[in-house]
Motif scaffolding. Sequence first.
Motif, PDB file in Angstrom:
ATOM      1  N   VAL A 102       2.521   9.104   6.733  1.00 58.30           N
ATOM      2  CA  VAL A 102       2.278   8.046   7.386  1.00 58.30           C
ATOM      3  C   VAL A 102       2.195   6.842   6.981  1.00 58.30           C
ATOM      4  O   VAL A 102       2.229   6.371   5.864  1.00 58.30           O
ATOM      5  N   LYS A 103       2.882   5.878   7.561  1.00 61.65           N
ATOM      6  CA  LYS A 103       3.354   4.590   7.298  1.00 61.65           C
ATOM      7  C   LYS A 103       2.372   3.540   7.435  1.00 61.65           C
ATOM      8  O   LYS A 103       1.876   3.442   8.603  1.00 61.65           O
ATOM      9  N   LEU A 104       2.107   3.058   6.365  1.00 65.68           N
ATOM     10  CA  LEU A 104       0.911   2.101   6.295  1.00 65.68           C
ATOM     11  C   LEU A 104       1.256   0.439   6.263  1.00 65.68           C
ATOM     12  O   LEU A 104       2.293   0.066   5.793  1.00 65.68           O
ATOM     13  N   THR A 105       0.483  -0.216   7.033  1.00 60.27           N
ATOM     14  CA  THR A 105       0.466  -1.752   7.020  1.00 60.27           C
ATOM     15  C   THR A 105      -0.170  -2.430   5.671  1.00 60.27           C
ATOM     16  O   THR A 105      -1.280  -2.014   5.684  1.00 60.27           O
TER      17      THR A 105
ATOM     18  N   ILE B 243      -2.153  12.448  -2.655  1.00 64.16           N
ATOM     19  CA  ILE B 243      -1.061  13.063  -1.894  1.00 64.16           C
ATOM     20  C   ILE B 243       0.241  12.060  -2.180  1.00 64.16           C
ATOM     21  O   ILE B 243      -0.200  10.806  -2.709  1.00 64.16           O
ATOM     22  N   PRO B 244       1.486  12.315  -2.140  1.00 62.37           N
ATOM     23  CA  PRO B 244       2.485  11.728  -2.716  1.00 62.37           C
ATOM     24  C   PRO B 244       2.647  10.105  -1.837  1.00 62.37           C
ATOM     25  O   PRO B 244       2.204  10.195  -0.686  1.00 62.37           O
ATOM     26  N   ILE B 245       3.181   9.221  -2.598  1.00 56.21           N
ATOM     27  CA  ILE B 245       3.462   8.115  -1.861  1.00 56.21           C
ATOM     28  C   ILE B 245       4.992   7.675  -1.842  1.00 56.21           C
ATOM     29  O   ILE B 245       5.492   7.722  -3.076  1.00 56.21           O
TER      30      ILE B 245
ATOM     31  N   GLY C 299       3.387   4.263  -9.210  1.00 55.88           N
ATOM     32  CA  GLY C 299       3.003   5.316  -8.630  1.00 55.88           C
ATOM     33  C   GLY C 299       3.498   6.013  -7.506  1.00 55.88           C
ATOM     34  O   GLY C 299       3.038   7.135  -6.870  1.00 55.88           O
ATOM     35  N   ALA C 300       4.500   5.473  -7.044  1.00 54.91           N
ATOM     36  CA  ALA C 300       5.418   6.107  -5.799  1.00 54.91           C
ATOM     37  C   ALA C 300       6.194   7.199  -6.604  1.00 54.91           C
ATOM     38  O   ALA C 300       6.648   7.376  -7.721  1.00 54.91           O
TER      39      ALA C 300
ATOM     40  N   SER D 287       2.107  12.761   2.887  1.00 58.76           N
ATOM     41  CA  SER D 287       2.119  11.627   2.129  1.00 58.76           C
ATOM     42  C   SER D 287       1.972  10.492   2.745  1.00 58.76           C
ATOM     43  O   SER D 287       1.815  10.413   4.048  1.00 58.76           O
ATOM     44  N   VAL D 288       2.018   9.275   2.257  1.00 59.08           N
ATOM     45  CA  VAL D 288       2.070   7.942   2.887  1.00 59.08           C
ATOM     46  C   VAL D 288       3.076   7.057   2.539  1.00 59.08           C
ATOM     47  O   VAL D 288       3.650   7.355   1.007  1.00 59.08           O
ATOM     48  N   SER D 289       3.524   6.434   3.167  1.00 55.65           N
ATOM     49  CA  SER D 289       4.700   5.301   3.000  1.00 55.65           C
ATOM     50  C   SER D 289       4.176   4.006   3.097  1.00 55.65           C
ATOM     51  O   SER D 289       3.465   3.778   4.101  1.00 55.65           O
ATOM     52  N   LEU D 290       4.510   3.173   2.130  1.00 53.95           N
ATOM     53  CA  LEU D 290       4.079   1.557   2.328  1.00 53.95           C
ATOM     54  C   LEU D 290       4.859   0.844   1.467  1.00 53.95           C
ATOM     55  O   LEU D 290       5.358   1.258   0.447  1.00 53.95           O
ATOM     56  N   ILE D 291       5.156  -0.260   1.932  1.00 50.75           N
ATOM     57  CA  ILE D 291       4.460  -1.158   2.909  1.00 50.75           C
ATOM     58  C   ILE D 291       5.369  -1.238   4.016  1.00 50.75           C
ATOM     59  O   ILE D 291       6.454  -1.508   3.825  1.00 50.75           O
ATOM     60  N   ASN D 292       4.807  -1.264   5.331  1.00 51.61           N
ATOM     61  CA  ASN D 292       5.331  -1.813   6.564  1.00 51.61           C
ATOM     62  C   ASN D 292       5.394  -3.479   6.233  1.00 51.61           C
ATOM     63  O   ASN D 292       4.977  -3.940   5.235  1.00 51.61           O
ATOM     64  N   THR D 293       6.113  -4.041   7.178  1.00 51.57           N
ATOM     65  CA  THR D 293       6.404  -5.372   7.051  1.00 51.57           C
ATOM     66  C   THR D 293       5.297  -6.312   6.878  1.00 51.57           C
ATOM     67  O   THR D 293       4.148  -5.858   7.762  1.00 51.57           O
ATOM     68  N   LEU D 294       5.083  -7.275   6.546  1.00 45.15           N
ATOM     69  CA  LEU D 294       4.109  -8.486   6.566  1.00 45.15           C
ATOM     70  C   LEU D 294       4.123  -9.187   7.849  1.00 45.15           C
ATOM     71  O   LEU D 294       5.323  -9.694   7.992  1.00 45.15           O
ATOM     72  N   VAL D 295       2.970  -9.663   8.387  1.00 44.55           N
ATOM     73  CA  VAL D 295       3.219 -10.488   9.756  1.00 44.55           C
ATOM     74  C   VAL D 295       3.588 -11.977   9.149  1.00 44.55           C
ATOM     75  O   VAL D 295       3.052 -12.443   8.202  1.00 44.55           O
ATOM     76  N   GLY D 296       4.681 -12.460   9.929  1.00 52.83           N
ATOM     77  CA  GLY D 296       5.014 -13.727   9.622  1.00 52.83           C
ATOM     78  C   GLY D 296       5.698 -14.445  10.601  1.00 52.83           C
ATOM     79  O   GLY D 296       5.841 -13.939  11.822  1.00 52.83           O
TER      80      GLY D 296
END
Length: 310
Positions: free
Chosen positions: A170-173, A243-245, A264-265, A193-202
């Motif tokens: 799951v990709k996190l913002t 869970i894995p990062i 920690g990834a 697992s979770v993947s992070l981070i997605n892009t920052l709003v800019g």
Amino acid sequence: MGNNTATAAAVDLGRGLRLKSPVLLASGTVSYGEELSRLTDLSKIGGIVTKAISLEPRAGNPPQRIAETPSGMINAIGLANVGIERFISEKLPFLRTLGTSVVVNIAGRSIDEYAEVVSRLDALEGLDGYEINLSCPNVKGECMIMGVSPDATREIVTELRTVTKRHLMVKLTPNVTSISAIALAAESAGADSVSLINTLVGMAIDWKNRRPLLRNVTGGLSGPAIKPVALAKVWEVAGAVSIPIVGMGGIASFDDAMEFLVAGASAVQIGTMNFVEPDIGERVATRMEEFFGAPGAPSMQEFRKSLVTG
């Protein structure tokens, strides 16, 4: 399917997603692998995460939709993609030849759409898992809404868990008050697992003409500029979930990637730098294998999450 040859840097993210290297290439920066395969050996890396796939083809946002910014870039592509039918007929046959793990990024307008895409792909060979895109900051009213709510995240992951036995990432913002709360919701619902981070709003502005550089006005900021934020979020989530990062955000070198592992990834994704150095994934993966394969080197398990803060 991924080549699971044992290596010193190999990592098992669970539920069948075994990577020969902790290095993945991030969604949206490698399309479906074909163009990049002419410039680098994709079999040397852990895997690729495909461009997002939705139920129907999407043209994305109108141009201008990419702009360079200091130490990075900002994009408002808008999840442009070929749709599931063309992905299956035109893209999947090539992906099966890569000799590396293939994770498909999934996007949708509703839980039912996510579930239908995953269900249709789940019947096919040649895929190792799905990255569920709940966090795209340049598509209005869709995945971003789900990705900022623990309850919505839990609901969609719970549904998708009933649809597939493959790995769910799951990709996190980072554009939330508490990224750990979203990560915990995903974990409790069955994410692997979770993947992070997605892009920052800019945003970027042409001040002389008083116009935004992007037609969409705002977009997603990526590249080296966001690495400090990404590291902090990975470290935060690593203290909250078991869970894995998969860490990402501004990785531009071997040293950058190693910082994410210490934070920690279990694995990393390289994104924006693929546009600058198309072989960066292969080079970082080679350096990691040399490091962990050297006499007296720590194991991946010992090295991960080894940050000393006291």
